[in-house]
Design a protein around this motif. Structure first.
Motif, PDB file in Angstrom:
ATOM      1  N   ILE A 160     -10.526   3.857  -3.117  1.00 49.47           N
ATOM      2  CA  ILE A 160      -9.560   3.935  -2.013  1.00 49.47           C
ATOM      3  C   ILE A 160     -10.178   3.383  -0.730  1.00 49.47           C
ATOM      4  O   ILE A 160      -9.561   2.603  -0.004  1.00 49.47           O
ATOM      5  CB  ILE A 160      -9.076   5.390  -1.807  1.00 49.47           C
ATOM      6  N   ASP A 161     -11.436   3.783  -0.471  1.00 47.02           N
ATOM      7  CA  ASP A 161     -12.140   3.341   0.737  1.00 47.02           C
ATOM      8  C   ASP A 161     -12.330   1.817   0.725  1.00 47.02           C
ATOM      9  O   ASP A 161     -12.093   1.136   1.720  1.00 47.02           O
ATOM     10  CB  ASP A 161     -13.499   4.061   0.813  1.00 47.02           C
ATOM     11  N   LYS A 186      -9.000  -0.074   1.219  1.00 45.13           N
ATOM     12  CA  LYS A 186      -8.614  -0.086   2.635  1.00 45.13           C
ATOM     13  C   LYS A 186      -9.364  -1.203   3.370  1.00 45.13           C
ATOM     14  O   LYS A 186      -8.785  -1.949   4.168  1.00 45.13           O
ATOM     15  CB  LYS A 186      -8.932   1.278   3.252  1.00 45.13           C
ATOM     16  N   GLN A 187     -10.653  -1.321   3.070  1.00 43.56           N
ATOM     17  CA  GLN A 187     -11.493  -2.346   3.698  1.00 43.56           C
ATOM     18  C   GLN A 187     -11.070  -3.740   3.265  1.00 43.56           C
ATOM     19  O   GLN A 187     -11.015  -4.673   4.083  1.00 43.56           O
ATOM     20  CB  GLN A 187     -12.970  -2.089   3.314  1.00 43.56           C
ATOM     21  N   ILE A 215      -8.099  -4.729   2.355  1.00 41.54           N
ATOM     22  CA  ILE A 215      -6.833  -5.088   3.032  1.00 41.54           C
ATOM     23  C   ILE A 215      -7.127  -5.520   4.472  1.00 41.54           C
ATOM     24  O   ILE A 215      -6.626  -6.540   4.942  1.00 41.54           O
ATOM     25  CB  ILE A 215      -5.850  -3.887   3.034  1.00 41.54           C
ATOM     26  N   ALA A 250      -3.428   4.002  -4.447  1.00 41.83           N
ATOM     27  CA  ALA A 250      -2.846   3.657  -3.141  1.00 41.83           C
ATOM     28  C   ALA A 250      -1.608   4.520  -2.874  1.00 41.83           C
ATOM     29  O   ALA A 250      -1.391   4.971  -1.748  1.00 41.83           O
ATOM     30  CB  ALA A 250      -2.477   2.172  -3.105  1.00 41.83           C
ATOM     31  N   GLU A 251      -0.813   4.772  -3.912  1.00 46.38           N
ATOM     32  CA  GLU A 251       0.373   5.621  -3.756  1.00 46.38           C
ATOM     33  C   GLU A 251      -0.030   7.064  -3.448  1.00 46.38           C
ATOM     34  O   GLU A 251       0.546   7.716  -2.584  1.00 46.38           O
ATOM     35  CB  GLU A 251       1.250   5.560  -5.016  1.00 46.38           C
ATOM     36  N   SER A 266      -2.767   8.121  -2.054  1.00 46.72           N
ATOM     37  CA  SER A 266      -3.484   8.261  -0.780  1.00 46.72           C
ATOM     38  C   SER A 266      -2.655   7.843   0.433  1.00 46.72           C
ATOM     39  O   SER A 266      -3.101   7.962   1.572  1.00 46.72           O
ATOM     40  CB  SER A 266      -4.766   7.425  -0.819  1.00 46.72           C
ATOM     41  N   LEU A 313      -1.830   4.768   1.047  1.00 49.97           N
ATOM     42  CA  LEU A 313      -2.266   3.423   1.436  1.00 49.97           C
ATOM     43  C   LEU A 313      -1.289   2.351   0.949  1.00 49.97           C
ATOM     44  O   LEU A 313      -1.410   1.182   1.311  1.00 49.97           O
ATOM     45  CB  LEU A 313      -3.666   3.170   0.854  1.00 49.97           C
ATOM     46  N   GLU A 333       0.467  -0.056   3.546  1.00 48.19           N
ATOM     47  CA  GLU A 333      -0.405  -1.136   4.061  1.00 48.19           C
ATOM     48  C   GLU A 333      -0.613  -2.215   3.001  1.00 48.19           C
ATOM     49  O   GLU A 333      -0.608  -3.412   3.298  1.00 48.19           O
ATOM     50  CB  GLU A 333      -1.769  -0.574   4.459  1.00 48.19           C
ATOM     51  N   LEU A 334      -0.794  -1.785   1.750  1.00 49.99           N
ATOM     52  CA  LEU A 334      -1.016  -2.734   0.659  1.00 49.99           C
ATOM     53  C   LEU A 334       0.219  -3.610   0.462  1.00 49.99           C
ATOM     54  O   LEU A 334       0.104  -4.834   0.329  1.00 49.99           O
ATOM     55  CB  LEU A 334      -1.347  -1.979  -0.639  1.00 49.99           C
ATOM     56  N   TRP A 375       0.563  -6.210   3.112  1.00 49.98           N
ATOM     57  CA  TRP A 375      -0.348  -7.334   2.847  1.00 49.98           C
ATOM     58  C   TRP A 375       0.267  -8.254   1.797  1.00 49.98           C
ATOM     59  O   TRP A 375       0.255  -9.487   1.942  1.00 49.98           O
ATOM     60  CB  TRP A 375      -1.717  -6.815   2.366  1.00 49.98           C
TER      61      TRP A 375
END
Length: 247
Positions: A22-23, A26-27, A29, A77-78, A80, A82, A85-86, A89
């Motif tokens: 997850i981390d 995020k980076q 993206i 991603a769902e 968390s 995120l 944002e994904l 992108w």
């Protein structure tokens, strides 16, 4: 939801790996450094015998060279939060690509997979409009794909959001049709343009008479309701010929 949970070896490591993914996602993206990229699966139009549409599929190769399964990182991603944002992108990347194709004289429609969370997000519609305008791409060149599960989740809000998208000319596709819980009563209410038959009915189409019956009746129903029908997972010439006969 259990009174007692028995520890299994490797659970901690699995949880930590999920947090790390997850981390890193995020980076990836934020940096947009090529770890994440789109591939495009061709969709053959039987009427014209040309590929005039594609489905956009996201891929991720981490900095250490390892590939991450889309099922895994999209699911994380769902979970968390995120995913919004994904998807932003993905939309920017795909619409930009459609614009570049258009500039080169190639008018290709592109389908983008989104989740229930995306559709429910208040900024989704405005962001899509902004990106389309930014790259001078007509809304009709973009198809938004949702699965049956995503259509049903928060259905009332979802239908409102989809109607707003249809109003500007964006196409709507119901993905994985036939394996979820969409009843025929619900199907006539959904504001869709396209039915996508799940690949479980198509992969062995040339070998399974039962699959042929299901596919034939679904194509007939889809056409009578005014939808175009897409078959996903065509891998043999014989299956292709059967689908051509079924129009």
């Amino acid at each position: 939801h259990e009174n007692i949970h028995h520890y299994r070896e490797g659970e901690d490591e699995e949880h930590l790996e999920s947090l790390l993914i997850i981390d890193e996602l995020k980076q990836a993206i934020a940096d947009d450094d090529g770890q994440l990229f789109m591939t495009y699966q061709p969709k053959l139009n039987f009427a014209t015998q040309k590929v005039d549409k594609v489905e956009s599929l996201i891929r991720w190769q981490r900095k250490n060279g390892r590939w991450v399964s889309p099922e895994l990182f999209i699911d994380l991603a769902e979970q968390s939060g995120l995913i919004v944002e994904l998807t932003e992108w993905v939309i920017d990347t795909v619409v930009k690509q459609v614009g570049q194709w258009q500039h080169a004289g190639l008018f290709m429609q592109a389908a983008i997979n989104v989740s229930a969370q995306d559709i429910a997000y208040p900024g989704f519609h405005a962001n899509l409009l902004k990106v389309l305008k930014s790259y001078s791409v007509a809304p009709a060149l973009i198809t938004i794909e949702l699965t049956e599960r995503d259509m049903i989740e928060n259905e009332e809000k979802g239908i409102q959001a989809l109607n707003k998208l249809k109003a500007i000319g964006v196409k709507i596709s119901l993905d994985d049709y036939g394996v979820g819980q969409t009843s025929l009563g619900r199907l006539k209410m959904l504001p869709i343009d396209e039915l996508k038959l799940d690949k479980c009915f198509i992969l062995k189409l040339d070998e399974s008479e039962k699959d042929q019956f299901i596919v034939k009746s679904t194509i007939t129903l889809g056409h009578q309701l005014g939808f175009s029908v897409v078959a996903e997972g065509v891998e043999t010439q014989k299956s292709l010929e059967i689908l051509q006969d079924l129009k």
